[in-house]
Design a protein around this motif. Structure first.
Motif, mmCIF file in Angstrom:
data_model
loop_
_atom_site.group_PDB
_atom_site.id
_atom_site.type_symbol
_atom_site.label_atom_id
_atom_site.label_comp_id
_atom_site.label_asym_id
_atom_site.label_seq_id
_atom_site.Cartn_x
_atom_site.Cartn_y
_atom_site.Cartn_z
ATOM 1 N N ALA A 100 0.822 -1.201 0.000
ATOM 2 C CA ALA A 100 0.000 0.000 0.000
ATOM 3 C C ALA A 100 0.861 1.258 0.000
ATOM 4 C CB ALA A 100 -0.929 -0.014 1.214
ATOM 5 N N ARG A 123 2.390 1.833 -3.436
ATOM 6 C CA ARG A 123 1.415 2.318 -4.408
ATOM 7 C C ARG A 123 0.992 3.763 -4.127
ATOM 8 N NH1 ARG A 123 -0.147 -3.155 -3.789
ATOM 9 N NH2 ARG A 123 -1.638 -2.619 -2.145
ATOM 10 N N LEU A 124 1.132 4.214 -2.879
ATOM 11 C CA LEU A 124 0.802 5.599 -2.549
ATOM 12 C C LEU A 124 1.930 6.566 -2.880
ATOM 13 C CD1 LEU A 124 -1.142 5.278 0.847
ATOM 14 C CD2 LEU A 124 -2.044 5.841 -1.419
ATOM 15 N N GLU A 168 -4.335 2.613 2.438
ATOM 16 C CA GLU A 168 -4.178 2.999 1.035
ATOM 17 C C GLU A 168 -5.340 3.868 0.565
ATOM 18 O OE1 GLU A 168 -3.341 0.945 -3.351
ATOM 19 O OE2 GLU A 168 -3.352 -0.291 -1.524
#
Length: 430
Positions: free
Chosen positions: A21, A24-25, A352
């Motif tokens: 998460a 991806r952030l 996320e």
């Protein structure tokens, strides 16, 4: 893109999910600090996910649709039959016991290591795993929640066992029952002993051939709960490490054995039980369970048998400054809920999702949003676990006097209101 660096303390299911998460952030660097020196495939415990919760996690991208799992459809609640002077104690010709209720059970079971590996494979390649790394302390809360002075809103830090201190923009605690990060976020939050223990075991299903009636006594899609005064044992199959194979998995709730000395939330690891302790477990099973299920427990090898005292905890807060906790570090839920893995993955999803809602906002805002979204739901799961524990173990009914209508009403009383058996629906807050 937020950039910055994120440390994740703990590399199991929760840790891997949070690492993915964070990457991806937009974190430029994500480092997972795992104290175990080797890979985690040897963790052989079984876990279950509700069909709906699994589908939600697939749709959200956390799990692949083809993640290996074993289908369960019914939960058979059993107890010892009346003796009546009959051979086998009235437990039927196959020794299964008396059926109290065949409850619909829309779940899948997983081998912990197989699920972890599936999750690990979906973690971005940019995530760095450091195995054999022990974290001694963390800091960087509001005015430094650890009390050691520190980075405040500028970031956090992680101190390794050799005293080396490394700064990070965010430190995520996914380090379980004895969380170092939780001790910094909210030192007043300590796990509370439930008053009983669970023994656990697993082994290759081929060994069932050694029992009278063999594996045929126990249908593949059946989860079994055998109830006795003071506890119960839950048994189901899980996928084996080799595709196409299955394993037996069981969780046996019982009073604590006289020899156990509690020292915080700990466990007696697989392989560490001595002959007398194993003999005590097998004798206890023979005394309280129908013959077939006592035999299932007795087949378990020493190296696949362990003991865990049951605890629960709901941290009053999940963040402090740049520190965050999730999974078992934030909420310890009794296994009766059948929600442990789902809870960990949903915490990472909430983290996320908070970041995506805030666009390019700072990490401090993401942590604050995560805390608001997850704390109440975590407390609700802990409350449900306590309610289930009372109803099924410490204040259980007189099982021989129960029948199907009574069992169905008894179950409704446990889950009505708070809900969350098998985990809350993804995205629920409050």
């Amino acid at each position: 893109m937020r950039g910055g660096s994120v440390a994740v303390v703990g590399g199991s299911i929760a840790g891997s999910a949070f690492a993915g998460a964070a990457a991806r952030l937009g974190a430029e660097r994500v480092v997972v600090l795992e104290r175990s020196p080797g890979r985690l495939e040897d963790r052989g415990l079984g876990i279950c996910t509700h069909n709906d919760r699994f589908a939600e996690l697939v749709d959200a991208g956390h799990l692949a649709p083809d993640t290996r799992r074993h289908r369960l459809t019914v939960r058979s609640w059993l107890t010892r039959g009346p003796t009546g002077g009959r051979p086998g104690g009235g437990d039927g010709p196959d020794g299964r016991g008396r059926l109290l209720w065949a409850q619909p059970f829309p779940f899948h079971s997983h081998h912990w290591a197989v699920l972890w590996q599936a999750l690990r494979e979906r973690t971005p390649d940019t995530v760095e795993y450091r195995l054999g790394t022990t974290v001694a302390a963390v800091g960087g809360g509001d005015g430094d929640a650890s009390g050691n002075g520190g980075a405040g809103d500028d970031g956090g830090w992680v101190e390794s066992a050799d005293g080396t201190r490394t700064p990070y923009d965010v430190v995520i605690g996914a380090d379980g029952y004895r969380s170092v990060v939780r001790a910094a976020v909210c030192p007043q939050a300590v796990p509370e002993y439930a008053g009983y223990v669970c023994w656990r075991g697993s082994y290759d299903s081929a060994l069932l051939a050694e029992l009278p009636g063999g594996a045929g006594v126990w249908p593949e899609e059946e989860c079994v709960t055998v109830c006795y005064r003071g506890g119960q044992v839950v048994l189901y199959r899980i996928p084996g490490l080799t595709p196409g194979s299955t394993q037996v998995n069981w969780v046996f709730y019982s009073p604590a054995p006289a020899w156990l000395r509690l020292d915080g939330p700990t466990a007696v690891a697989a392989g560490a039980l001595d002959d007398s302790q194993l003999d005590g477990l097998r004798e206890f099973a023979e005394r309280h369970l129908p013959p077939y299920w006592a035999g299932v427990v007795a087949l378990t090898p020493r190296e696949r048998t362990l003991l865990q005292p049951v605890y629960d905890l709901a941290a009053p807060r999940r963040t402090a400054g740049r520190l965050l906790i999730g999974g078992d570090a934030a909420t310890i839920v009794r296994p009766h809920n059948t929600s442990g893995a789902v809870k960990a993955l949903q915490d990472a999803h909430a983290f996320e999702l908070a970041g995506r809602r805030l666009g390019g906002g700072p990490w401090s805002a993401v942590l604050a949003e995560y805390d608001r979204e997850t704390s109440a739901a975590g407390r609700a799961l802990v409350d449900l676990g306590r309610r289930l524990g009372r109803a099924q173990v410490t204040e259980a009914p007189d099982w021989p006097g129960m029948d199907e209508p009574a069992m169905a009403a008894w179950w409704r009383d446990q889950v009505t209101g708070g809900g969350g058996f098998g985990g809350h629906a993804l995205g629920r807050s409050g």
